[in-house]
Design a protein around this motif. Structure first.
Motif, mmCIF file in Angstrom:
data_model
loop_
_atom_site.group_PDB
_atom_site.id
_atom_site.type_symbol
_atom_site.label_atom_id
_atom_site.label_comp_id
_atom_site.label_asym_id
_atom_site.label_seq_id
_atom_site.Cartn_x
_atom_site.Cartn_y
_atom_site.Cartn_z
ATOM 1 N N ALA A 126 0.830 -1.208 0.000
ATOM 2 C CA ALA A 126 0.000 0.000 0.000
ATOM 3 C C ALA A 126 0.862 1.254 0.000
ATOM 4 N N ARG A 127 1.983 1.204 0.700
ATOM 5 C CA ARG A 127 2.874 2.372 0.724
ATOM 6 C C ARG A 127 3.499 2.609 -0.645
ATOM 7 N N LEU A 128 3.902 1.512 -1.306
ATOM 8 C CA LEU A 128 4.481 1.669 -2.638
ATOM 9 C C LEU A 128 3.456 2.249 -3.601
ATOM 10 N N PHE A 129 2.211 1.794 -3.510
ATOM 11 C CA PHE A 129 1.172 2.321 -4.395
ATOM 12 C C PHE A 129 0.924 3.797 -4.103
ATOM 13 N N ALA A 130 0.886 4.160 -2.814
ATOM 14 C CA ALA A 130 0.671 5.565 -2.440
ATOM 15 C C ALA A 130 1.825 6.446 -2.897
ATOM 16 N N ALA A 131 3.031 5.870 -2.958
ATOM 17 C CA ALA A 131 4.200 6.647 -3.364
ATOM 18 C C ALA A 131 4.310 6.783 -4.870
ATOM 19 N N SER A 132 3.469 6.075 -5.614
ATOM 20 C CA SER A 132 3.512 6.124 -7.072
ATOM 21 C C SER A 132 2.667 7.282 -7.592
ATOM 22 N N ASN A 133 2.857 7.582 -8.884
ATOM 23 C CA ASN A 133 2.196 8.728 -9.501
ATOM 24 C C ASN A 133 1.031 8.289 -10.377
ATOM 25 N N PRO A 134 0.023 9.153 -10.557
ATOM 26 C CA PRO A 134 -1.033 8.834 -11.529
ATOM 27 C C PRO A 134 -0.426 8.548 -12.893
ATOM 28 N N ILE A 135 -1.053 7.662 -13.655
ATOM 29 C CA ILE A 135 -0.434 7.138 -14.866
ATOM 30 C C ILE A 135 -0.353 8.151 -16.001
ATOM 31 N N THR A 136 -1.261 9.143 -16.025
ATOM 32 C CA THR A 136 -1.317 10.081 -17.149
ATOM 33 C C THR A 136 -0.010 10.857 -17.305
ATOM 34 N N GLY A 137 0.535 10.845 -18.522
ATOM 35 C CA GLY A 137 1.744 11.596 -18.825
ATOM 36 C C GLY A 137 3.026 10.927 -18.391
ATOM 37 N N THR A 138 2.976 9.663 -17.989
ATOM 38 C CA THR A 138 4.160 8.966 -17.508
ATOM 39 C C THR A 138 4.621 7.914 -18.513
ATOM 40 N N LEU A 139 5.769 7.281 -18.208
ATOM 41 C CA LEU A 139 6.265 6.196 -19.050
ATOM 42 C C LEU A 139 5.288 5.026 -19.095
ATOM 43 N N ALA A 140 4.518 4.848 -18.036
ATOM 44 C CA ALA A 140 3.538 3.761 -18.030
ATOM 45 C C ALA A 140 2.470 4.008 -19.102
ATOM 46 N N GLU A 141 2.038 5.252 -19.253
ATOM 47 C CA GLU A 141 1.085 5.568 -20.322
ATOM 48 C C GLU A 141 1.734 5.342 -21.684
ATOM 49 N N THR A 142 2.997 5.786 -21.833
ATOM 50 C CA THR A 142 3.716 5.566 -23.091
ATOM 51 C C THR A 142 3.789 4.080 -23.419
ATOM 52 N N TYR A 143 4.083 3.261 -22.395
ATOM 53 C CA TYR A 143 4.188 1.809 -22.601
ATOM 54 C C TYR A 143 2.864 1.232 -23.080
ATOM 55 N N LEU A 144 1.767 1.575 -22.403
ATOM 56 C CA LEU A 144 0.473 1.022 -22.790
ATOM 57 C C LEU A 144 0.069 1.483 -24.185
ATOM 58 N N ARG A 145 0.328 2.739 -24.503
ATOM 59 C CA ARG A 145 -0.006 3.230 -25.849
ATOM 60 C C ARG A 145 0.839 2.526 -26.905
ATOM 61 N N SER A 146 2.087 2.175 -26.561
ATOM 62 C CA SER A 146 2.920 1.436 -27.510
ATOM 63 C C SER A 146 2.349 0.050 -27.784
#
Length: 245
Positions: A126-146
């Motif tokens: 839960a702490r790791l999830f809270a420390a993470s950023n919303p996906i919009t505009g991140t490498l995670a969004e780039t990955y999914l769009r790829s």
């Protein structure tokens, strides 16, 4: 000379907003500051935590000041005040858990230790999830769009962490790498674990590491819930597979 304490303080400062959201949730962000009443997490506008700035010196990120009491310090001090931890080694362990870092292994010379259950605890997840950023505009969004995926779920279950620790199979040293973080929740919506997918530096695929994915926390009976359940519930294996569907 390397100092883990300085390294932890620096990493906490780079994710100052995530620390504040986890340990001072009664506050809120205003501009470059997290504002809350005091170190006891009471509502108000007395304590200011700087969220941006240099790594050290005047105006450094992660520093706080309480205008009412004159108290000041860094994010480790905030974690100490909010958890009541008194032993410094335990405080460092709490900071590692929040950042998703592995805990150091201390050999037991008396008798062999029992193997630790893989994946860590729901609290650490839960702490790791809270420390993470919303996906919009991140490498995670780039990955999914790829991957041709443009819908990222409606529940906010997917986030991004720029420095999620990864340990190569058969190695003892961990290296921070960008990762897509997925919340594993129970039926009530509480985070019980996380699923991590490490990404290439440009987001165009997964990182060239082994393993590329890992889960932590309590997984049995829980799931990454990408949308709310309605009349039809679809269950499948693989975040990308289900997002594509």
């Amino acid at each position: 000379m390397y100092s883990e304490t300085e390294d932890l303080v620096r990493d906490l400062a780079e994710n100052a907003e995530g620390v504040c959201r986890a340990y001072l949730p009664a506050g809120r962000r205003e501009g470059s500051y997290w504002i809350v009443g005091d170190l006891q997490n009471n509502p108000g506008r007395s304590l200011f935590v700087r969220l941006t700035g240099p790594t050290s010196g005047p105006g450094a990120a992660g520093k706080f000041t309480d205008g009412a009491t004159g108290e000041h310090g860094d994010l480790l001090d905030i974690i100490r005040a909010r958890t009541g931890i008194t032993r410094f080694p335990d405080l460092l362990a709490e900071a590692r858990a929040h950042l998703g870092r592995p805990q150091p292994v201390v050999p037991d010379r008396q008798e062999p230790r029992k193997a630790k259950a893989p994946g860590g605890t729901p609290v650490a997840a839960a702490r790791l999830f809270a420390a993470s950023n919303p996906i919009t505009g991140t490498l995670a969004e780039t990955y999914l769009r790829s991957r041709g995926i443009t819908q990222f779920g409606a529940n906010g279950a997917l986030r991004f962490h720029p420095n999620c620790w990864h340990r190569e199979e058969g190695q003892t040293r961990s290296i921070p790498r960008p990762a897509m973080i997925a919340a594993v929740t129970d039926g009530a919506g509480a985070v019980q674990g996380v699923h991590r997918t490490w990404l290439a530096a440009d987001g165009q695929g997964k990182a060239a590491v082994n393993p590329q994915r890992r889960a932590m926390g309590h997984l049995l009976g829980n799931a990454v819930r990408l949308t709310s359940q309605d009349d039809i519930l679809v269950v499948g294996e693989g975040i990308e597979t289900m997002l594509s569907l």
